[in-house]
Design a protein around this motif. Sequence first.
Motif, PDB file in Angstrom:
ATOM      1  N   ILE A   1       1.866  29.921  72.059  1.00 50.83           N
ATOM      2  CA  ILE A   1       0.900  30.558  72.193  1.00 50.83           C
ATOM      3  C   ILE A   1       2.171  32.051  72.859  1.00 50.83           C
ATOM      4  O   ILE A   1       1.658  32.949  73.436  1.00 50.83           O
ATOM      5  N   HIS A   2       3.299  31.647  73.265  1.00 50.02           N
ATOM      6  CA  HIS A   2       4.156  33.322  73.171  1.00 50.02           C
ATOM      7  C   HIS A   2       5.121  33.348  72.514  1.00 50.02           C
ATOM      8  O   HIS A   2       6.358  32.680  72.424  1.00 50.02           O
ATOM      9  N   PRO A   3       5.118  34.175  71.252  1.00 47.06           N
ATOM     10  CA  PRO A   3       5.998  34.993  69.924  1.00 47.06           C
ATOM     11  C   PRO A   3       7.417  34.840  70.698  1.00 47.06           C
ATOM     12  O   PRO A   3       7.934  35.513  71.674  1.00 47.06           O
ATOM     13  N   GLY A   4       8.670  34.687  70.556  1.00 48.30           N
ATOM     14  CA  GLY A   4       9.603  34.830  70.651  1.00 48.30           C
ATOM     15  C   GLY A   4      10.372  33.905  71.406  1.00 48.30           C
ATOM     16  O   GLY A   4      11.634  33.638  71.759  1.00 48.30           O
ATOM     17  N   MET A   5       8.953  32.324  71.865  1.00 47.92           N
ATOM     18  CA  MET A   5       9.957  31.979  73.533  1.00 47.92           C
ATOM     19  C   MET A   5      10.400  30.777  72.355  1.00 47.92           C
ATOM     20  O   MET A   5       9.629  30.136  71.868  1.00 47.92           O
ATOM     21  N   GLN A   6      11.434  30.167  73.093  1.00 48.56           N
ATOM     22  CA  GLN A   6      12.226  28.940  71.346  1.00 48.56           C
ATOM     23  C   GLN A   6      13.281  28.700  72.356  1.00 48.56           C
ATOM     24  O   GLN A   6      14.195  29.604  73.072  1.00 48.56           O
ATOM     25  N   GLY A   7      13.843  27.509  71.732  1.00 48.50           N
ATOM     26  CA  GLY A   7      15.028  26.869  72.587  1.00 48.50           C
ATOM     27  C   GLY A   7      15.526  25.729  71.351  1.00 48.50           C
ATOM     28  O   GLY A   7      15.113  25.812  70.336  1.00 48.50           O
ATOM     29  N   ILE A   8      16.529  25.523  71.661  1.00 47.57           N
ATOM     30  CA  ILE A   8      17.470  24.637  70.743  1.00 47.57           C
ATOM     31  C   ILE A   8      17.771  23.368  71.364  1.00 47.57           C
ATOM     32  O   ILE A   8      18.269  22.974  72.292  1.00 47.57           O
ATOM     33  N   VAL A   9      17.717  21.719  70.363  1.00 51.47           N
ATOM     34  CA  VAL A   9      18.388  20.865  70.568  1.00 51.47           C
ATOM     35  C   VAL A   9      19.353  20.677  69.519  1.00 51.47           C
ATOM     36  O   VAL A   9      19.282  20.550  68.393  1.00 51.47           O
ATOM     37  N   VAL A  10      20.068  20.306  69.963  1.00 54.08           N
ATOM     38  CA  VAL A  10      21.603  20.569  69.421  1.00 54.08           C
ATOM     39  C   VAL A  10      21.727  18.127  69.838  1.00 54.08           C
ATOM     40  O   VAL A  10      22.025  17.777  70.609  1.00 54.08           O
ATOM     41  N   VAL A  11      22.213  17.998  68.457  1.00 53.36           N
ATOM     42  CA  VAL A  11      21.891  16.241  68.213  1.00 53.36           C
ATOM     43  C   VAL A  11      23.052  16.240  68.114  1.00 53.36           C
ATOM     44  O   VAL A  11      22.954  16.210  66.424  1.00 53.36           O
ATOM     45  N   GLN A  12      23.879  15.459  68.660  1.00 51.92           N
ATOM     46  CA  GLN A  12      25.104  14.799  67.968  1.00 51.92           C
ATOM     47  C   GLN A  12      24.836  13.520  68.008  1.00 51.92           C
ATOM     48  O   GLN A  12      24.272  12.205  68.163  1.00 51.92           O
ATOM     49  N   PRO A  13      25.695  13.490  66.631  1.00 50.18           N
ATOM     50  CA  PRO A  13      26.064  11.865  66.435  1.00 50.18           C
ATOM     51  C   PRO A  13      26.459  10.520  68.028  1.00 50.18           C
ATOM     52  O   PRO A  13      26.400  11.175  68.825  1.00 50.18           O
ATOM     53  N   LYS A  14      25.157   9.639  67.988  1.00 48.68           N
ATOM     54  CA  LYS A  14      25.402   9.200  69.042  1.00 48.68           C
ATOM     55  C   LYS A  14      27.166   8.577  69.833  1.00 48.68           C
ATOM     56  O   LYS A  14      28.281   8.376  68.538  1.00 48.68           O
ATOM     57  N   GLY A  15      28.198   8.289  70.654  1.00 47.39           N
ATOM     58  CA  GLY A  15      28.762   8.438  71.550  1.00 47.39           C
ATOM     59  C   GLY A  15      29.691   9.657  71.333  1.00 47.39           C
ATOM     60  O   GLY A  15      30.299   9.229  72.158  1.00 47.39           O
ATOM     61  N   THR A  16      28.320  10.889  71.074  1.00 46.65           N
ATOM     62  CA  THR A  16      30.241  12.074  71.515  1.00 46.65           C
ATOM     63  C   THR A  16      29.808  12.259  72.174  1.00 46.65           C
ATOM     64  O   THR A  16      29.245  12.536  73.187  1.00 46.65           O
ATOM     65  N   PRO A  17      31.824  13.056  72.938  1.00 45.03           N
ATOM     66  CA  PRO A  17      31.737  13.791  74.111  1.00 45.03           C
ATOM     67  C   PRO A  17      30.515  14.871  73.910  1.00 45.03           C
ATOM     68  O   PRO A  17      30.727  15.683  73.255  1.00 45.03           O
ATOM     69  N   TYR A  18      29.760  14.642  75.510  1.00 45.11           N
ATOM     70  CA  TYR A  18      28.868  15.825  75.840  1.00 45.11           C
ATOM     71  C   TYR A  18      29.824  16.872  75.780  1.00 45.11           C
ATOM     72  O   TYR A  18      30.726  16.994  76.514  1.00 45.11           O
ATOM     73  N   PRO A  19      28.955  18.509  75.160  1.00 42.15           N
ATOM     74  CA  PRO A  19      30.343  19.373  76.034  1.00 42.15           C
ATOM     75  C   PRO A  19      30.243  20.032  77.438  1.00 42.15           C
ATOM     76  O   PRO A  19      28.875  19.429  78.166  1.00 42.15           O
ATOM     77  N   LYS A  20      31.540  20.564  77.817  1.00 42.88           N
ATOM     78  CA  LYS A  20      31.538  20.654  79.619  1.00 42.88           C
ATOM     79  C   LYS A  20      29.805  21.703  79.747  1.00 42.88           C
ATOM     80  O   LYS A  20      29.207  21.308  81.162  1.00 42.88           O
ATOM     81  N   SER A  21      30.005  22.083  79.048  1.00 45.71           N
ATOM     82  CA  SER A  21      28.443  23.079  79.176  1.00 45.71           C
ATOM     83  C   SER A  21      27.166  22.911  79.451  1.00 45.71           C
ATOM     84  O   SER A  21      27.008  23.068  80.237  1.00 45.71           O
ATOM     85  N   GLN A  22      27.175  21.714  78.910  1.00 44.74           N
ATOM     86  CA  GLN A  22      25.867  21.024  79.357  1.00 44.74           C
ATOM     87  C   GLN A  22      25.974  20.419  80.578  1.00 44.74           C
ATOM     88  O   GLN A  22      24.295  19.676  80.765  1.00 44.74           O
ATOM     89  N   PHE A  23      26.705  19.599  81.079  1.00 47.17           N
ATOM     90  CA  PHE A  23      26.291  19.955  82.698  1.00 47.17           C
ATOM     91  C   PHE A  23      26.750  20.906  83.598  1.00 47.17           C
ATOM     92  O   PHE A  23      25.906  21.011  85.106  1.00 47.17           O
ATOM     93  N   ASP A  24      26.102  22.109  83.270  1.00 54.56           N
ATOM     94  CA  ASP A  24      25.629  23.092  84.096  1.00 54.56           C
ATOM     95  C   ASP A  24      24.622  24.134  82.985  1.00 54.56           C
ATOM     96  O   ASP A  24      24.810  24.996  83.106  1.00 54.56           O
ATOM     97  N   ARG A  25      24.367  23.323  84.173  1.00 57.70           N
ATOM     98  CA  ARG A  25      22.594  23.137  83.453  1.00 57.70           C
ATOM     99  C   ARG A  25      21.586  23.700  84.884  1.00 57.70           C
ATOM    100  O   ARG A  25      20.367  23.911  84.459  1.00 57.70           O
ATOM    101  N   GLN A  26      21.836  24.086  85.901  1.00 62.02           N
ATOM    102  CA  GLN A  26      21.454  24.995  86.975  1.00 62.02           C
ATOM    103  C   GLN A  26      20.310  26.332  86.176  1.00 62.02           C
ATOM    104  O   GLN A  26      21.099  27.075  85.762  1.00 62.02           O
ATOM    105  N   PRO A  27      19.129  26.683  85.636  1.00 65.56           N
ATOM    106  CA  PRO A  27      18.646  27.319  85.354  1.00 65.56           C
ATOM    107  C   PRO A  27      18.384  27.895  86.358  1.00 65.56           C
ATOM    108  O   PRO A  27      18.605  29.851  85.509  1.00 65.56           O
TER     109      PRO A  27
END
Length: 494
Positions: free
Chosen positions: A131-157
Amino acid sequence: MSEQAMKVDGIEMQMENDMSDMKQNESRVWGVFAGGQSPDGAIQTMAFYPGVTTIDEGDTVVWALGGLEPHTVSFLSGTQPPAPESLEATIPVPCDSYNGTGVCSSGLLSPGQVFVLTFTKPGVYVYICEIHPGMQGIVVVQPKGTPYPKSQFDRQPGPKLQQDILALQDAINMHHVDTTSGANGTLVFNIAAGVSTEESVNVTLSAKQGENAQGFATLNVTAPGTLQVTVNVTGLSPNSTHPEHIHVGTCAAGGPILYPLNQLTAGSDGTASSVTIIRGPPTLLIASDGWFVNVHTGPTMAGTGSKPISCGDVVYSAAAYMRFIPEFLVVRTGDTVNWTNFSPQAIHTVSFLPAGMKIPGFPSPEALNAFGNNTSYNGTGYYNSGVLLPGQSYALTFTKPGIYTYICIIHDEMRMIGYIEVFPFTLNATTTAAPLIQLAIQQLRSVSPVGAAISQQVAEMNDTVLPAAIGSVALIGIASTMLAITFRKYKRLN
């Protein structure tokens, strides 16, 4: 595991920010907020926080609203979204898991609701609010067991949310009452029914490892459905040719091509520029997250020619102001008020309800459709613009003195309310300003708590030096300005 708990509308979401005891092959749950808002709810942001979430196969993401504005979380797998104002856009398509195929949608999320989805296949997946054009997000799915990027833990909005809110202030400050002449000495007041951030963003293009190409891109919506992309790059090989595109995803994770751009051809000094015009539906807007501009080796995309040499993520601050500008207006009988929706990301209504009428629910027919003669208004009956799409206008000529309250039915809970004071047209050059302002305040006090607060400013008004005799047009301007000033004072104090 150290976690930061955030609670919005009773939903507590754990924002994981420490990877010290992360175990490989352990499925996790991640939280994302759909939208956000300023403390008073007047500004509603049109983005997901975070905009890019990197997880592992088998992980789960939970979405909840970050503000009062409803949103959808919709994975469409390449299918075209329905019209934002349609009922279809609000209907859920239930799914427990997603593998990059089919349609999964939360439907219209309300405060307190969540949408939960488990991802079962690696990939880069885009989702939108329907209902809101341009409002978009991305989910990047890595293979199971892949280490998460450090940026994933700096997630405060907080930081990105504040950036999005502040970006809207310039657009708000730019909008003032625009007055033009009407028939027989009347005036037409052109005011805003909502505004949004400017549809323009600059993107820094950084050289990929081992390359020298760098520069910037500018994305600008120049007209409804028209996106202009300008790219300037230095550090290219002399006289070389390079394909370039807007992709869906991120520079780090990659992603498919969304829009081809005109190729770059370097001069003898290794610099190049291009301008591309992209045309689409009126809902074509800059994505809040999940686009990136990629310059490739070239001269074609065959073989090693597709290797990126310069790249930049598009990060756009998208927000909408859920207020009429101005919220209080003084006019005369015979004058016309013309409301325009200046927000490309939101829809609004202009609705006058008679005393005792319950506010219609949205999206009921009473809220969606126009009611009343929608030409002139005398203070009686139900008048509704119907849904004002971005760029659409609605006008009424006021024929009877009084003070009238109107709302946006869609955003009344966010206090999107306006007040219009109508004086007799027979004001003449001997009318003094102070008694007129006093009258406006007395009438306003009787229908709104805002008026009671404004009345405390009367003494200040009486001490203001005003001309003893002024023309009626100037008088209306003075009354509107002084009431708007005191109205803003009230809002700051409350």
